[in-house]
Design an enzyme around this catalytic site. Structure first.
Site, PDB file in Angstrom:
ATOM      1  N   LYS A 222       0.818  -1.216   0.000  1.00 49.74           N
ATOM      2  CA  LYS A 222       0.000   0.000   0.000  1.00 49.74           C
ATOM      3  C   LYS A 222       0.854   1.269   0.000  1.00 49.74           C
ATOM      4  O   LYS A 222       2.060   1.245   0.229  1.00 49.74           O
ATOM      5  CB  LYS A 222      -0.972  -0.007   1.179  1.00 49.74           C
ATOM      6  CG  LYS A 222      -2.154  -0.953   0.953  1.00 49.74           C
ATOM      7  CD  LYS A 222      -3.233  -0.799   2.004  1.00 49.74           C
ATOM      8  CE  LYS A 222      -4.456  -1.637   1.626  1.00 49.74           C
ATOM      9  NZ  LYS A 222      -5.506  -1.564   2.663  1.00 49.74           N
ATOM     10  N   ARG A 256      -3.875  -9.948   4.963  1.00 47.05           N
ATOM     11  CA  ARG A 256      -4.469  -9.971   3.618  1.00 47.05           C
ATOM     12  C   ARG A 256      -3.396  -9.463   2.653  1.00 47.05           C
ATOM     13  O   ARG A 256      -2.976  -8.311   2.737  1.00 47.05           O
ATOM     14  CB  ARG A 256      -5.713  -9.087   3.571  1.00 47.05           C
ATOM     15  CG  ARG A 256      -6.437  -9.086   2.233  1.00 47.05           C
ATOM     16  CD  ARG A 256      -7.696  -8.229   2.295  1.00 47.05           C
ATOM     17  NE  ARG A 256      -8.386  -8.214   1.015  1.00 47.05           N
ATOM     18  CZ  ARG A 256      -8.145  -7.356   0.026  1.00 47.05           C
ATOM     19  NH1 ARG A 256      -7.197  -6.421   0.188  1.00 47.05           N
ATOM     20  NH2 ARG A 256      -8.814  -7.412  -1.106  1.00 47.05           N
TER      21      ARG A 256
END
Length: 276
Positions: A222, A256
């Site tokens: 991210k 995740r």
């Protein structure tokens, strides 16, 4: 209670697990458009399962900041064939559907999904909680504000952690009232949070354990990583691994991820740390 029931398959979250990300979107920030054929999709899922993923999370709506808004029909056209293909070829796989739309989730559940991953915690579709409860599947609820299209402008908090605890307490209460038994919370790294806020959240992630619910952490590749390091998402695996260890040490029990093997290695090292 740390055990969740995924269509009769009991999974104990007392030990950390990995959820592999399968994006069927053309515009996801890291892997959009990569899985263009059935063969590519199945190869990716097979690799993830062989590398140790406990869950496969299929999504067809790009929830990155400023992601394109698509119709329910288009989202279904992206995710349902993928879910069907995965379940046909890997019938024992625990498949999650990543959607905030109840109509998409209903169809996904009928195609073999046994876990629901909702970025809005039911706030973007008032039918969601009732549907999840009716199917008695585990429910992942995430913290965010607004929508993927508006969340970048909604980052003003008086106290981020306190407000997140209040948010989750309210949404968990609503989910329990609806009849949902197995709930997992996702703090929503990158959703209505600045880079600095993401690191503040990570540093204080353990404070969410007061909710006494399993925590899923989604930091894989991210912007909090690649913006800090001045690199691209493609080069953010090393940074992801570093932050995964932080997540585990702060109490996360599901990672995740895009890269299952490396996440599983991180968990193995974390377990060794915890044992000694």
């Amino acid at each position: 209670m740390s055990t969740i029931n995924c269509a009769g398959k009991l999974i104990d979250l007392a030990t950390p697990h990995v959820m592999g990300i399968i994006n069927t979107t053309p515009d996801s920030f890291y892997d959009g458009g990569r899985l263009k054929t059935d063969k590519a999709l199945l190869t990716q899922v097979e690799t993830m399962l062989q590398d140790g993923a406990s869950f496969i999370d299929v999504g067809g709506y790009s929830s990155r900041p400023d992601g394109s808004h698509i119709s329910v029909e288009e989202e279904c056209q992206r995710v349902l064939p993928a879910i069907e293909l995965i379940k046909k070829n890997f019938p024992d796989a625990v498949v999650s559907c990543d959607s905030f739309r109840e109509s998409v989730i209903t169809k996904a559940l009928n195609h073999g999904t046994s876990l629901v991953n909702d970025i809005s915690a039911g706030l973007l579709d008032d039918q969601m909680l009732a549907t999840v409860a009716a199917h008695q599947v585990p429910y992942i609820m995430m913290h965010m504000r607004g929508t993927p299209q508006t969340m970048k402008s909604l980052t003003n908090y008086d106290n981020l952690i306190v407000e997140m605890n209040t948010y989750f307490a309210s949404r968990v209460h609503a989910a329990r009232d609806a009849g949902i038994n197995d709930i997992i919370i996702d703090p929503g790294f990158g959703f209505a949070k600045t880079v600095d806020q993401n690191f503040h959240l990570l540093k204080n992630l353990g404070l969410l354990r007061s909710l006494d619910l399993p925590i899923l952490a989604g930091v894989s590749r991210k912007s909090m990583i690649y913006k800090t390091l001045h690199i691209t998402a493609q080069d953010a695996l090393n940074g992801t691994t570093a932050l995964h260890m932080c997540c585990l040490q702060q109490g996360a029990c599901i990672l995740r991820v895009h890269d299952v093997k490396e996440a599983m290695q991180t968990i193995a090292l974390f377990k060794m740390l915890e044992k000694n």
